[in-house]
Design a protein around this motif. Structure first.
Motif, PDB file in Angstrom:
ATOM      1  N   ALA A 144      70.707  52.802  68.172  1.00 34.38           N
ATOM      2  CA  ALA A 144      71.095  52.640  66.765  1.00 34.38           C
ATOM      3  C   ALA A 144      72.606  52.523  66.605  1.00 34.38           C
ATOM      4  O   ALA A 144      73.094  51.922  65.643  1.00 34.38           O
ATOM      5  N   GLU A 145      73.346  53.089  67.562  1.00 30.96           N
ATOM      6  CA  GLU A 145      74.806  53.060  67.483  1.00 30.96           C
ATOM      7  C   GLU A 145      75.411  51.806  68.117  1.00 30.96           C
ATOM      8  O   GLU A 145      76.625  51.625  68.096  1.00 30.96           O
ATOM      9  N   THR A 146      74.566  50.949  68.690  1.00 30.81           N
ATOM     10  CA  THR A 146      75.078  49.715  69.313  1.00 30.81           C
ATOM     11  C   THR A 146      75.156  48.555  68.331  1.00 30.81           C
ATOM     12  O   THR A 146      75.772  47.536  68.630  1.00 30.81           O
ATOM     13  N   GLY A 147      74.487  48.696  67.186  1.00 26.95           N
ATOM     14  CA  GLY A 147      74.457  47.591  66.225  1.00 26.95           C
ATOM     15  C   GLY A 147      73.275  46.658  66.397  1.00 26.95           C
ATOM     16  O   GLY A 147      73.177  45.638  65.711  1.00 26.95           O
ATOM     17  N   THR A 148      72.348  46.994  67.305  1.00 30.94           N
ATOM     18  CA  THR A 148      71.179  46.136  67.501  1.00 30.94           C
ATOM     19  C   THR A 148      70.295  46.138  66.260  1.00 30.94           C
ATOM     20  O   THR A 148      70.264  47.114  65.499  1.00 30.94           O
ATOM     21  N   ASP A 149      69.569  45.043  66.072  1.00 34.93           N
ATOM     22  CA  ASP A 149      68.649  44.950  64.941  1.00 34.93           C
ATOM     23  C   ASP A 149      67.328  45.648  65.241  1.00 34.93           C
ATOM     24  O   ASP A 149      66.725  46.275  64.366  1.00 34.93           O
ATOM     25  N   ARG A 150      66.880  45.494  66.494  1.00 39.63           N
ATOM     26  CA  ARG A 150      65.604  46.053  66.914  1.00 39.63           C
ATOM     27  C   ARG A 150      65.720  46.663  68.307  1.00 39.63           C
ATOM     28  O   ARG A 150      66.670  46.390  69.033  1.00 39.63           O
ATOM     29  N   ILE A 151      64.728  47.463  68.645  1.00 37.49           N
ATOM     30  CA  ILE A 151      64.536  47.858  70.031  1.00 37.49           C
ATOM     31  C   ILE A 151      63.165  47.357  70.463  1.00 37.49           C
ATOM     32  O   ILE A 151      62.269  47.158  69.633  1.00 37.49           O
ATOM     33  N   GLU A 152      63.005  47.132  71.769  1.00 36.96           N
ATOM     34  CA  GLU A 152      61.696  46.847  72.328  1.00 36.96           C
ATOM     35  C   GLU A 152      61.320  47.982  73.257  1.00 36.96           C
ATOM     36  O   GLU A 152      61.990  48.206  74.274  1.00 36.96           O
ATOM     37  N   LEU A 153      60.289  48.710  72.902  1.00 33.11           N
ATOM     38  CA  LEU A 153      59.837  49.805  73.744  1.00 33.11           C
ATOM     39  C   LEU A 153      59.175  49.257  74.999  1.00 33.11           C
ATOM     40  O   LEU A 153      58.272  48.420  74.931  1.00 33.11           O
ATOM     41  N   TYR A 154      59.634  49.743  76.150  1.00 28.13           N
ATOM     42  CA  TYR A 154      59.097  49.340  77.442  1.00 28.13           C
ATOM     43  C   TYR A 154      57.811  50.127  77.681  1.00 28.13           C
ATOM     44  O   TYR A 154      57.841  51.343  77.896  1.00 28.13           O
ATOM     45  N   THR A 155      56.657  49.446  77.631  1.00 29.78           N
ATOM     46  CA  THR A 155      55.368  50.127  77.533  1.00 29.78           C
ATOM     47  C   THR A 155      54.607  50.276  78.853  1.00 29.78           C
ATOM     48  O   THR A 155      53.416  50.601  78.847  1.00 29.78           O
ATOM     49  N   GLU A 156      55.261  50.078  79.985  1.00 35.70           N
ATOM     50  CA  GLU A 156      54.569  50.208  81.268  1.00 35.70           C
ATOM     51  C   GLU A 156      53.986  51.606  81.449  1.00 35.70           C
ATOM     52  O   GLU A 156      52.847  51.758  81.924  1.00 35.70           O
TER      53      GLU A 156
END
Length: 242
Positions: A144-156
């Motif tokens: 959240a502190e990087t300025g990204t719009d979204r995250i993608e959860l790595y679901t392995e």
């Protein structure tokens, strides 16, 4: 409903195994859209062992749904390609050179400044940014502190433990998803999702924006057919109709 982005890397792998242009990657992407995919995902790598940089340029000309390019932003060639093509979304993955497949998320604390600088490059070009993250509250907070719009959860991890105990398998992902939502981050998910485990994920995290699925979907298409398989995956995401 959560959107389905079809990763077509495996189609390119099949093509590359014999040379020529069979199967035709661009046509398969167009057909995936026609069969109901909400988007197309590609992950070009430096050795071009599956998706080639030329494929990415050709796909941009014809796709009508969302185009997502994922890859290692430490490669200047990748950054240049994304800025040239300008997809709807770029997903940043912390791959090592010649890595077989993505197998972990970013350490958003250690690499926070690097991610901030890189994300700003893409956002200034009008491209939505998502970053690959493990289901760890600290990593979500760092994202959240990087300025990204979204995250993608790595679901392995979720996929690996689903059969033994799906409630336990989903628990860290649900907590990470709740944190992302509270922080105002959009949420994607991907890796090893399939017809067995996808519906439960969508039921537990109904605010999930998008899943990106390639390997399992293409494998299933060998049995069920490409069009039917895309519809089967779409039905798993339609939790309101379950």
């Amino acid at each position: 409903m959560t959107k389905l982005s079809v990763n077509i890397n495996k189609i390119a792998t099949l093509r590359n195994s014999r040379g020529g242009n069979n199967p035709n990657v661009v046509k398969m992407a167009i057909d995936a859209e026609r069969f109901g995919a909400d988007g197309i995902t590609v992950h070009p790598r430096p050795d071009e062992r599956h998706i080639r940089y030329a494929d990415v340029r050709e796909l941009k000309k014809v796709l009508t749904t969302e185009f997502n390019i994922e890859g290692n932003c430490r490669e200047q060639k990748f950054i240049d390609l994304v800025l040239e093509v300008k997809p709807h979304q770029v997903t940043l993955v912390p791959d090592a050179l010649n890595q077989l497949t993505s197998d972990h998320g970013w350490d958003t604390i250690t690499h926070k400044q690097y991610l901030r600088d890189t994300i700003r490059i893409f956002k200034d070009a009008g491209i939505r940014v998502s970053i690959f993250v493990d289901p760890d509250i600290r990593m979500v907070e760092g994202a959240a502190e990087t300025g990204t719009d979204r995250i993608e959860l790595y679901t392995e991890g979720y996929a690996r433990h689903y059969a033994a105990n799906r409630e336990k398998a989903i628990a860290p992902y649900l907590e990470a998803a709740k944190k992302a939502k509270a922080l105002g981050l959009g949420l994607n998910a991907g890796h090893d999702l399939d017809l067995t485990n996808l519906r439960y994920l969508a039921q537990q995290i109904p605010w999930l924006d998008e899943v990106s699925i390639g390997h399992a979907l293409i494998c299933d298409a060998l049995y069920y057919g490409f069009e039917n398989t895309i519809q089967l995956y779409k039905r798993q995401l339609n939790v309101s109709g379950s």
